[in-house]
Design an enzyme around this catalytic site. Sequence first.
Site, short mmCIF file in Angstrom:
data_model
loop_
_atom_site.label_atom_id
_atom_site.label_comp_id
_atom_site.label_asym_id
_atom_site.label_seq_id
_atom_site.Cartn_x
_atom_site.Cartn_y
_atom_site.Cartn_z
N LYS A 20 2.10 -35.64 -1.42
CA LYS A 20 3.00 -34.45 -0.76
C LYS A 20 2.04 -33.39 -0.28
O LYS A 20 0.71 -33.39 -0.47
CB LYS A 20 3.62 -34.01 -1.96
CG LYS A 20 4.63 -35.11 -2.60
CD LYS A 20 5.32 -34.30 -3.78
CE LYS A 20 6.74 -35.26 -4.23
NZ LYS A 20 7.47 -34.85 -5.29
N ASN A 77 3.78 -31.99 -7.49
CA ASN A 77 3.53 -32.81 -8.28
C ASN A 77 2.78 -34.22 -7.47
O ASN A 77 2.82 -35.24 -8.05
CB ASN A 77 4.41 -33.51 -9.14
CG ASN A 77 5.74 -33.90 -8.58
OD1 ASN A 77 5.77 -34.12 -7.18
ND2 ASN A 77 6.69 -34.02 -9.15
N HIS A 112 4.90 -39.06 -4.24
CA HIS A 112 6.22 -39.30 -4.26
C HIS A 112 6.13 -41.09 -4.31
O HIS A 112 5.44 -41.63 -3.50
CB HIS A 112 7.13 -39.18 -2.97
CG HIS A 112 8.42 -39.94 -2.86
ND1 HIS A 112 9.48 -39.43 -3.86
CD2 HIS A 112 8.82 -40.99 -2.35
CE1 HIS A 112 10.58 -40.35 -3.58
NE2 HIS A 112 10.11 -41.40 -2.81
N TYR A 160 15.82 -36.42 -0.15
CA TYR A 160 16.20 -35.98 -1.21
C TYR A 160 17.91 -35.59 -1.53
O TYR A 160 18.05 -34.93 -2.17
CB TYR A 160 15.45 -34.70 -1.62
CG TYR A 160 13.86 -34.82 -1.77
CD1 TYR A 160 13.47 -35.64 -2.89
CD2 TYR A 160 12.93 -34.13 -1.04
CE1 TYR A 160 12.23 -35.58 -3.14
CE2 TYR A 160 11.61 -34.25 -1.28
CZ TYR A 160 11.37 -35.13 -2.40
OH TYR A 160 10.00 -35.26 -2.64
N GLU A 190 14.43 -45.66 1.86
CA GLU A 190 13.44 -44.81 2.13
C GLU A 190 12.22 -45.00 3.10
O GLU A 190 11.85 -44.32 3.96
CB GLU A 190 12.71 -44.21 0.97
CG GLU A 190 13.76 -43.44 -0.04
CD GLU A 190 13.01 -43.12 -1.58
OE1 GLU A 190 12.13 -43.31 -1.60
OE2 GLU A 190 13.80 -42.49 -2.41
P1 IDP Z 1 10.38 -38.09 -9.10
O1 IDP Z 1 9.39 -37.54 -7.68
O2 IDP Z 1 9.72 -38.39 -10.24
O3 IDP Z 1 11.17 -39.36 -8.68
P2 IDP Z 1 13.01 -36.59 -9.04
O4 IDP Z 1 13.68 -36.21 -10.11
O5 IDP Z 1 13.29 -37.59 -8.00
O6 IDP Z 1 11.18 -36.96 -9.43
O7 IDP Z 1 12.72 -35.23 -8.25
C1 IDP Z 1 12.07 -35.09 -7.03
C2 IDP Z 1 11.30 -33.90 -6.82
O8 IDP Z 1 11.84 -32.75 -6.84
C3 IDP Z 1 10.04 -34.00 -8.02
O9 IDP Z 1 9.13 -34.90 -7.64
C4 IDP Z 1 9.82 -32.71 -7.59
O10 IDP Z 1 8.71 -32.24 -6.77
C5 IDP Z 1 10.92 -31.91 -7.64
N1 IDP Z 1 11.62 -31.68 -9.12
C6 IDP Z 1 12.30 -32.45 -9.75
N2 IDP Z 1 12.73 -31.87 -10.88
C7 IDP Z 1 12.50 -30.50 -10.65
C8 IDP Z 1 12.70 -29.38 -11.53
O11 IDP Z 1 13.08 -29.35 -12.73
N3 IDP Z 1 12.15 -28.18 -10.95
C9 IDP Z 1 11.28 -28.08 -9.81
N4 IDP Z 1 11.13 -29.14 -9.16
C10 IDP Z 1 11.58 -30.36 -9.66
MG MG Z 2 13.04 -39.36 -7.29
#
Ligand code: IDP
Ligand code: MG
Length: 139
Positions: free
Chosen positions: A10, A113, A116, A50, A127
Amino acid sequence: MTQRTLIFVKPDGVRRGLVGEIISRFERKGLRIVAMKMLRFTPELARKHYEEHVNKPFYPALEKFILSGPVVAMVLEGEDVVELTRAMMGKTKHTEAAPGTIRGDFAYTTTENLVHGSDSPERAAIEIANFFTPEEIVG
Ligand code: IDP
Ligand code: MG
């Protein structure tokens, strides 16, 4: 079973100079890179990628972040690669990601974070097709 998954570093990972660190972990684990490129998300690609999150409260912040700089996307291949790369990435929330995982070692917020990875073989197929043409998968 040999599978493929979509991974991208990212914008925070690119900005922090962690592209090599992240790719290196996957390479050292024995996963094969079969496609790779640097690109910038568009709002359209963000909404497509997303799609499960577009109506969530955090989506505007997520879209702003994902558009904030280039990403390095790749297709990785290996045995059970979807589950394996998810384990190597660590949990989504920075407070829950275990030390030794990519997010556990480097992430200090939930949104930013670093990495992905597709969460199922079905999502991986969708994807990969969102990011790469069949001709770009050269490995
Ligand atoms: P993942 O990346 O671990 O699969 P997902 O739930 O698919 O997690 O969420 C996609 C991305 O959205 C996350 O990696 C993060 O960057 C962001 N995200 C997810 N949940 C939150 C939240 O509660 N607050 C802020 N950002 C979030
Ligand atoms: Mg995800």
